[in-house]
Write a protein that holds these residues in place. Structure first.
Motif, PDB file in Angstrom:
ATOM      1  N   ILE A   5       1.110   2.382   3.688  1.00  0.00           N
ATOM      2  CA  ILE A   5       2.429   2.158   3.085  1.00  0.00           C
ATOM      3  C   ILE A   5       2.983   0.834   3.603  1.00  0.00           C
ATOM      4  CG2 ILE A   5       4.815   2.991   2.999  1.00  0.00           C
ATOM      5  CD1 ILE A   5       3.687   5.842   3.091  1.00  0.00           C
ATOM      6  N   TYR A   6       3.389  -0.007   2.670  1.00  0.00           N
ATOM      7  CA  TYR A   6       3.949  -1.309   3.031  1.00  0.00           C
ATOM      8  C   TYR A   6       5.364  -1.152   3.554  1.00  0.00           C
ATOM      9  CZ  TYR A   6      -0.014  -3.961   1.379  1.00  0.00           C
ATOM     10  OH  TYR A   6      -1.277  -4.489   1.247  1.00  0.00           O
ATOM     11  N   GLY A   7       5.641  -1.842   4.662  1.00  0.00           N
ATOM     12  CA  GLY A   7       6.908  -1.700   5.343  1.00  0.00           C
ATOM     13  C   GLY A   7       7.925  -2.758   4.987  1.00  0.00           C
ATOM     14  N   TYR A   8       9.134  -2.507   5.424  1.00  0.00           N
ATOM     15  CA  TYR A   8      10.282  -3.392   5.209  1.00  0.00           C
ATOM     16  C   TYR A   8       9.911  -4.849   5.510  1.00  0.00           C
ATOM     17  CZ  TYR A   8      14.924  -5.444   5.706  1.00  0.00           C
ATOM     18  OH  TYR A   8      16.034  -6.239   5.584  1.00  0.00           O
ATOM     19  N   GLN A  50       5.164   0.481  -2.839  1.00  0.00           N
ATOM     20  CA  GLN A  50       5.035   0.902  -1.441  1.00  0.00           C
ATOM     21  C   GLN A  50       3.585   1.007  -0.980  1.00  0.00           C
ATOM     22  OE1 GLN A  50       7.957   4.322  -2.106  1.00  0.00           O
ATOM     23  NE2 GLN A  50       8.289   3.814   0.054  1.00  0.00           N
ATOM     24  N   ILE A  51       2.656   1.046  -1.947  1.00  0.00           N
ATOM     25  CA  ILE A  51       1.240   1.040  -1.566  1.00  0.00           C
ATOM     26  C   ILE A  51       0.572  -0.245  -2.076  1.00  0.00           C
ATOM     27  CG2 ILE A  51       0.901   3.490  -1.147  1.00  0.00           C
ATOM     28  CD1 ILE A  51      -0.149   2.174  -4.489  1.00  0.00           C
ATOM     29  N   LEU A 109       9.990   5.867   3.336  1.00  0.00           N
ATOM     30  CA  LEU A 109       8.730   5.726   4.049  1.00  0.00           C
ATOM     31  C   LEU A 109       8.431   4.274   4.402  1.00  0.00           C
ATOM     32  CD1 LEU A 109       6.497   8.251   2.046  1.00  0.00           C
ATOM     33  CD2 LEU A 109       7.712   8.630   4.214  1.00  0.00           C
ATOM     34  N   SER A 110       9.014   3.334   3.668  1.00  0.00           N
ATOM     35  CA  SER A 110       8.836   1.909   3.966  1.00  0.00           C
ATOM     36  C   SER A 110       9.829   1.406   5.014  1.00  0.00           C
ATOM     37  CB  SER A 110       8.976   1.069   2.687  1.00  0.00           C
ATOM     38  OG  SER A 110       7.910   1.320   1.802  1.00  0.00           O
ATOM     39  N   TYR A 188       1.772   7.725  10.041  1.00  0.00           N
ATOM     40  CA  TYR A 188       0.961   7.304   8.891  1.00  0.00           C
ATOM     41  C   TYR A 188       0.695   5.803   8.987  1.00  0.00           C
ATOM     42  CZ  TYR A 188       5.759   6.460   7.147  1.00  0.00           C
ATOM     43  OH  TYR A 188       7.071   6.082   7.005  1.00  0.00           O
ATOM     44  N   GLU A 189      -0.340   5.350   8.272  1.00  0.00           N
ATOM     45  CA  GLU A 189      -0.735   3.941   8.330  1.00  0.00           C
ATOM     46  C   GLU A 189       0.268   3.077   7.575  1.00  0.00           C
ATOM     47  OE1 GLU A 189      -4.421   0.971   7.051  1.00  0.00           O
ATOM     48  OE2 GLU A 189      -4.562   3.118   6.616  1.00  0.00           O
ATOM     49  N   MET A 190       0.630   1.946   8.181  1.00  0.00           N
ATOM     50  CA  MET A 190       1.545   1.013   7.532  1.00  0.00           C
ATOM     51  C   MET A 190       0.958  -0.396   7.517  1.00  0.00           C
ATOM     52  SD  MET A 190       5.424   2.072   8.625  1.00  0.00           S
ATOM     53  CE  MET A 190       6.053   1.180   7.177  1.00  0.00           C
TER      54      MET A 190
END
Length: 199
Positions: A5-8, A50-51, A109-110, A188-190
């Motif tokens: 999941i791609y973060g802020y 987000q992905i 989630l991001s 979870y993976e980010m």
């Protein structure tokens, strides 16, 4: 297969997405991977940006929230007869918003470990296509409408933090800066930054 999941701060979260049609490659697998990713991260919604995919696609599971609430809580967050949904939204458009609004705490989630109060309409009317590109037009209310509106923001290149009152966002600034630099620990993976393949 679970996805990162791609973060802020990641560029893909700031872009308006592209519409897709039946020719989009491996869509069924992508949707299945999104459900798995969302479930692994204990989320109730997930949008393609987000992905790392800049396409007009998101999934919503308000049914899970409904099942976890007491009868008293259900009356606060869900309209009579609404037991939540588990649905895929492709090329969604929100056509109308109710005048009635409500404020509630949201997370993302991001933007893990942070939350803030966001004002949203109680009811929205949405046109969209499901996973099989069948056209739908429905009204959604309460928590279901809130989750849809939150995910719809993602395909517009917005995050819930963009909707916070100035003071609320100001109080978060230092933590958002840390998050944008990948300084966070979650189960979870980010990823942070630019996707290598941004469709």
């Amino acid at each position: 297969m679970g996805l990162a999941i791609y973060g802020y701060g990641s560029s893909v979260l700031k872009k308006r997405t592209l519409t897709i049609d039946k020719t989009y490659p491996n869509l069924d697998k992508l949707v299945a991977d999104m459900w798995e990713t969302m479930g692994d991260a204990s989320g109730c919604g997930l949008a393609a940006p987000q992905i790392g995919r800049s396409i007009s696609l998101f999934i919503v599971d308000s049914r899970l929230i409904y099942l976890g609430l007491s009868e008293k809580q259900r009356k606060l967050y869900f309209s009579p007869g609404d037991e939540g949904i588990r649905e895929v939204f492709i090329n969604a458009q929100i056509n109308s918003y109710s005048e009635e609004e409500w404020e509630e705490v949201e997370g993302c989630l991001s933007v893990p470990t942070l939350s803030g109060k966001v004002i949203r309409p109680w009811a929205i009317r949405v046109t969209y296509e499901n996973q099989y590109f069948e056209k739908k037009e429905k009204e959604f209310t309460g928590m279901t409408a809130r989750i849809i509106a939150h995910e719809y923001d993602h395909i517009q290149g917005l995050l819930y933090v963009n909707r916070l009152k100035p003071l609320g966002k100001q109080l978060m600034e230092a933590k958002l800066h840390q998050l944008a630099n990948g300084k966070v620990r979650v189960a979870y993976e980010m990823k942070f930054g630019n996707p290598k393949r941004n469709k």
